[in-house]
Motif scaffolding. Structure first.
Motif, PDB file in Angstrom:
ATOM      1  N   TYR A  16      79.621  43.631  24.679  1.00  0.00           N
ATOM      2  CA  TYR A  16      80.545  44.546  25.374  1.00  0.00           C
ATOM      3  C   TYR A  16      82.015  44.337  25.004  1.00  0.00           C
ATOM      4  O   TYR A  16      82.760  45.308  24.889  1.00  0.00           O
ATOM      5  CB  TYR A  16      80.383  44.402  26.896  1.00  0.00           C
ATOM      6  CG  TYR A  16      79.000  44.812  27.338  1.00  0.00           C
ATOM      7  CD1 TYR A  16      78.721  46.138  27.667  1.00  0.00           C
ATOM      8  CD2 TYR A  16      77.949  43.888  27.372  1.00  0.00           C
ATOM      9  CE1 TYR A  16      77.450  46.534  28.033  1.00  0.00           C
ATOM     10  CE2 TYR A  16      76.668  44.271  27.736  1.00  0.00           C
ATOM     11  CZ  TYR A  16      76.424  45.599  28.066  1.00  0.00           C
ATOM     12  OH  TYR A  16      75.166  45.988  28.420  1.00  0.00           O
ATOM     13  N   TRP A  17      82.435  43.086  24.880  1.00  0.00           N
ATOM     14  CA  TRP A  17      83.856  42.775  24.670  1.00  0.00           C
ATOM     15  C   TRP A  17      84.406  43.553  23.477  1.00  0.00           C
ATOM     16  O   TRP A  17      83.841  43.474  22.383  1.00  0.00           O
ATOM     17  CB  TRP A  17      84.019  41.268  24.447  1.00  0.00           C
ATOM     18  CG  TRP A  17      85.400  40.810  24.100  1.00  0.00           C
ATOM     19  CD1 TRP A  17      85.813  40.323  22.898  1.00  0.00           C
ATOM     20  CD2 TRP A  17      86.544  40.772  24.962  1.00  0.00           C
ATOM     21  NE1 TRP A  17      87.135  39.989  22.955  1.00  0.00           N
ATOM     22  CE2 TRP A  17      87.617  40.251  24.204  1.00  0.00           C
ATOM     23  CE3 TRP A  17      86.770  41.134  26.291  1.00  0.00           C
ATOM     24  CZ2 TRP A  17      88.899  40.080  24.728  1.00  0.00           C
ATOM     25  CZ3 TRP A  17      88.049  40.958  26.822  1.00  0.00           C
ATOM     26  CH2 TRP A  17      89.077  40.438  26.045  1.00  0.00           C
ATOM     27  N   GLN A  18      85.450  44.326  23.731  1.00  0.00           N
ATOM     28  CA  GLN A  18      86.096  45.152  22.705  1.00  0.00           C
ATOM     29  C   GLN A  18      85.168  46.249  22.172  1.00  0.00           C
ATOM     30  O   GLN A  18      85.494  46.894  21.174  1.00  0.00           O
ATOM     31  CB  GLN A  18      86.616  44.312  21.534  1.00  0.00           C
ATOM     32  CG  GLN A  18      87.694  43.341  21.967  1.00  0.00           C
ATOM     33  CD  GLN A  18      88.998  43.590  21.277  1.00  0.00           C
ATOM     34  OE1 GLN A  18      89.074  43.594  20.061  1.00  0.00           O
ATOM     35  NE2 GLN A  18      90.044  43.813  22.056  1.00  0.00           N
ATOM     36  N   ARG A  19      84.012  46.427  22.793  1.00  0.00           N
ATOM     37  CA  ARG A  19      83.056  47.428  22.295  1.00  0.00           C
ATOM     38  C   ARG A  19      82.783  48.517  23.313  1.00  0.00           C
ATOM     39  O   ARG A  19      82.997  49.685  23.033  1.00  0.00           O
ATOM     40  CB  ARG A  19      81.709  46.779  21.951  1.00  0.00           C
ATOM     41  CG  ARG A  19      81.731  45.850  20.790  1.00  0.00           C
ATOM     42  CD  ARG A  19      80.336  45.253  20.592  1.00  0.00           C
ATOM     43  NE  ARG A  19      80.436  43.959  19.983  1.00  0.00           N
ATOM     44  CZ  ARG A  19      80.541  43.750  18.679  1.00  0.00           C
ATOM     45  NH1 ARG A  19      80.518  44.761  17.850  1.00  0.00           N
ATOM     46  NH2 ARG A  19      80.665  42.530  18.200  1.00  0.00           N
ATOM     47  N   TYR A 133      94.475  47.970  25.831  1.00  0.00           N
ATOM     48  CA  TYR A 133      94.063  46.580  26.056  1.00  0.00           C
ATOM     49  C   TYR A 133      92.771  46.537  26.851  1.00  0.00           C
ATOM     50  O   TYR A 133      92.403  47.500  27.518  1.00  0.00           O
ATOM     51  CB  TYR A 133      95.159  45.791  26.767  1.00  0.00           C
ATOM     52  CG  TYR A 133      95.747  46.465  27.980  1.00  0.00           C
ATOM     53  CD1 TYR A 133      95.165  46.310  29.221  1.00  0.00           C
ATOM     54  CD2 TYR A 133      96.886  47.256  27.879  1.00  0.00           C
ATOM     55  CE1 TYR A 133      95.688  46.922  30.330  1.00  0.00           C
ATOM     56  CE2 TYR A 133      97.429  47.882  28.987  1.00  0.00           C
ATOM     57  CZ  TYR A 133      96.822  47.709  30.219  1.00  0.00           C
ATOM     58  OH  TYR A 133      97.333  48.320  31.324  1.00  0.00           O
ATOM     59  N   ASP A 134      92.079  45.410  26.761  1.00  0.00           N
ATOM     60  CA  ASP A 134      90.867  45.197  27.557  1.00  0.00           C
ATOM     61  C   ASP A 134      91.305  44.950  28.999  1.00  0.00           C
ATOM     62  O   ASP A 134      92.328  44.306  29.234  1.00  0.00           O
ATOM     63  CB  ASP A 134      90.125  43.939  27.078  1.00  0.00           C
ATOM     64  CG  ASP A 134      89.826  43.977  25.598  1.00  0.00           C
ATOM     65  OD1 ASP A 134      88.707  44.333  25.232  1.00  0.00           O
ATOM     66  OD2 ASP A 134      90.731  43.654  24.799  1.00  0.00           O
ATOM     67  N   VAL A 135      90.493  45.436  29.918  1.00  0.00           N
ATOM     68  CA  VAL A 135      90.854  45.221  31.319  1.00  0.00           C
ATOM     69  C   VAL A 135      89.597  45.043  32.167  1.00  0.00           C
ATOM     70  O   VAL A 135      88.567  45.679  31.902  1.00  0.00           O
ATOM     71  CB  VAL A 135      91.752  46.386  31.835  1.00  0.00           C
ATOM     72  CG1 VAL A 135      91.004  47.712  31.876  1.00  0.00           C
ATOM     73  CG2 VAL A 135      92.327  46.094  33.201  1.00  0.00           C
ATOM     74  N   PHE A 136      89.677  44.138  33.140  1.00  0.00           N
ATOM     75  CA  PHE A 136      88.659  44.031  34.177  1.00  0.00           C
ATOM     76  C   PHE A 136      89.276  44.602  35.444  1.00  0.00           C
ATOM     77  O   PHE A 136      90.281  44.073  35.931  1.00  0.00           O
ATOM     78  CB  PHE A 136      88.266  42.566  34.426  1.00  0.00           C
ATOM     79  CG  PHE A 136      87.409  41.977  33.345  1.00  0.00           C
ATOM     80  CD1 PHE A 136      86.027  41.968  33.469  1.00  0.00           C
ATOM     81  CD2 PHE A 136      87.981  41.443  32.203  1.00  0.00           C
ATOM     82  CE1 PHE A 136      85.233  41.413  32.475  1.00  0.00           C
ATOM     83  CE2 PHE A 136      87.191  40.898  31.201  1.00  0.00           C
ATOM     84  CZ  PHE A 136      85.805  40.887  31.339  1.00  0.00           C
ATOM     85  N   LEU A 137      88.698  45.690  35.949  1.00  0.00           N
ATOM     86  CA  LEU A 137      89.203  46.336  37.165  1.00  0.00           C
ATOM     87  C   LEU A 137      88.353  45.836  38.322  1.00  0.00           C
ATOM     88  O   LEU A 137      87.157  46.163  38.403  1.00  0.00           O
ATOM     89  CB  LEU A 137      89.087  47.855  37.018  1.00  0.00           C
ATOM     90  CG  LEU A 137      89.905  48.435  35.857  1.00  0.00           C
ATOM     91  CD1 LEU A 137      89.316  49.747  35.369  1.00  0.00           C
ATOM     92  CD2 LEU A 137      91.353  48.619  36.295  1.00  0.00           C
ATOM     93  N   ILE A 138      88.944  45.010  39.159  1.00  0.00           N
ATOM     94  CA  ILE A 138      88.186  44.372  40.246  1.00  0.00           C
ATOM     95  C   ILE A 138      88.541  45.083  41.549  1.00  0.00           C
ATOM     96  O   ILE A 138      89.728  45.174  41.898  1.00  0.00           O
ATOM     97  CB  ILE A 138      88.572  42.881  40.372  1.00  0.00           C
ATOM     98  CG1 ILE A 138      88.415  42.168  39.023  1.00  0.00           C
ATOM     99  CG2 ILE A 138      87.752  42.199  41.455  1.00  0.00           C
ATOM    100  CD1 ILE A 138      89.148  40.828  38.976  1.00  0.00           C
TER     101      ILE A 138
END
Ligand code: SIN
Ligand code: CO
Length: 377
Positions: A16-19, A133-138
């Motif tokens: 998943y990362w960057q994909r 940018y990559d982001v984790f939306l919590i």
């Protein structure tokens, strides 16, 4: 974090990362945010905090953006619906959030930019947009629907300070509840709309662009002896076409670029200093009373422990001549074991009296420049 998806961190990075996006239900089970919406509003009133207030909705496109600091009166005048308050660098303003940030330690810490809190009223949104940018939306409080699209028209709304897409057609959507998280790689269009009063925390990982890197490398080269080297063309052949940059010159420039850039002996120093100062908003300030090895030895003997200044980026790297620790752009050559201890909050806080004189010296330097501080028990 990924256990509900049946993934190990490495499987997440591989797949998943960057994909591609990943919805992670209950990534943070029983999530109890250490800060509530009022805390974030309070932070948005502080001079040092970077905050924005956005009102508007899609597809009406009635967007308005204001920058903080805000006052209580600003919040009293707010409409019921369709507003979002964004505050950057929350984990730096509130160091106990380092516990939450350490959940992301499966990614190198230097890759992580900040934790942004987004407090919203019902209908609150910053509009459909694309981030680089990559982001984790919590989801921290309340519920929010996230819609995403992999293909979209690039056109942005003209004359709007926000990077809002003119039109957006969702391909997938989910409603997130507290503790759920959505990972998005760069370049996926997304639109989050609060269903009720709530709060989202985004952990963002902004990678440097070529422009950032080359600009910083140019500045760094300008400080090196002889500006970092100069193009040379010994063995030049008589030119039949004096106006042309010939293939021999282009080949020499390619070689020059390599040998003075990534192939230069100072490249790792540049990289460490660049990455440890990338996007730093505030320079650390020295403490009121400076330390020396004997006063620091006493502090450690009396149970004091060392902590990272959350505004300093600390990292280390190994190179041909040993290791170097970098703190907010400054390089400190030192043994690898010490660099690793300093960069690891757990190891650093467990440092005890008996630390060697040379290690104490470096620790004092870091304390006296404000990169570390002492917490008394
Ligand atoms: C938000 O949470 O309101 C905005 C975060 C984002 O879309 O990047
Ligand atoms: Co975004």
């Amino acid at each position: 974090m990924f256990s509900h998806c049946g993934l190990t961190p490495q499987q997440f990075l591989d797949g998943y990362w960057q994909r591609k996006p990943l919805l992670i239900r209950q990534a943070f089970a029983d999530f109890q945010p250490e800060l509530d919406r009022d805390d974030i509003a309070g932070l948005a009133c502080e001079e040092l905090a970077e905050s924005r207030l956005i009102t508007g909705s899609y597809p009406e496109h009635d967007w308005q953006l204001r920058y903080g600091p805000f006052s209580e009166a600003d919040f009293a005048e707010m409409p019921e619906c369709n507003w979002t308050l964004l505050v950057q660098d929350v984990e730096k303003h509130y160091p106990p959030l380092s516990g939450l940030m350490s959940r992301f330690d499966f990614i190198p810490r230097w890759r992580i930019d900040d934790l942004m809190a987004s407090v919203a009223g019902p209908g609150g949104s910053v509009g459909p947009h694309v981030d680089q940018y990559d982001v984790f939306l919590i989801q921290a409080e309340g519920s929010r629907t996230w819609a995403i699209a992999h293909s979209y028209e690039d056109e942005l709304l003209p004359d709007c300070e926000l990077n809002v897409m003119r039109s957006f057609t969702p391909e997938q959507q989910w409603t997130l509840q507290p503790g759920d998280a959505l990972y998005l790689p760069p370049g996926v269009a997304h639109h989050g709309v609060a269903l009720n009063s709530g709060m989202t925390w985004s952990v963002g990982m902004r990678a440097p662009s070529a422009a950032d890197l080359f600009q910083a490398f140019g500045e760094w080269s300008a400080e090196q002896p002889g500006d970092g080297g100069r193009y040379r063309d010994r063995g030049l052949k008589v030119s039949r076409c004096a106006g042309r940059v010939g293939p021999d010159a282009i080949a020499r420039f390619e070689q020059f670029f390599q040998s003075t850039g990534a192939g230069s002996p100072g490249f790792s120093s540049f990289l460490g200093s660049f990455l440890s100062s990338y996007r730093l908003a505030h320079k650390p300030a020295p403490p009121d009373v400076l330390f020396d090895p004997s006063s620091l030895g006493e502090v450690l003997k009396n149970g004091g422990s060392l902590k990272h200044n959350p505004w300093t980026r600390l990292l280390w790297l190994q190179h041909d001549d040993g290791a170097s620790l970098f703190a907010a752009g400054t390089e400190f050559p030192c043994p690898a074991a010490l660099a690793e201890t300093v960069c690891d909050p757990g190891l650093l806080s467990r440092l005890k009296a008996g630390t060697s004189a040379s290690d104490l010296e470096l620790l004092c330097e870091l304390l006296n420049r404000g990169h570390l501080y002492v917490e008394q028990l």
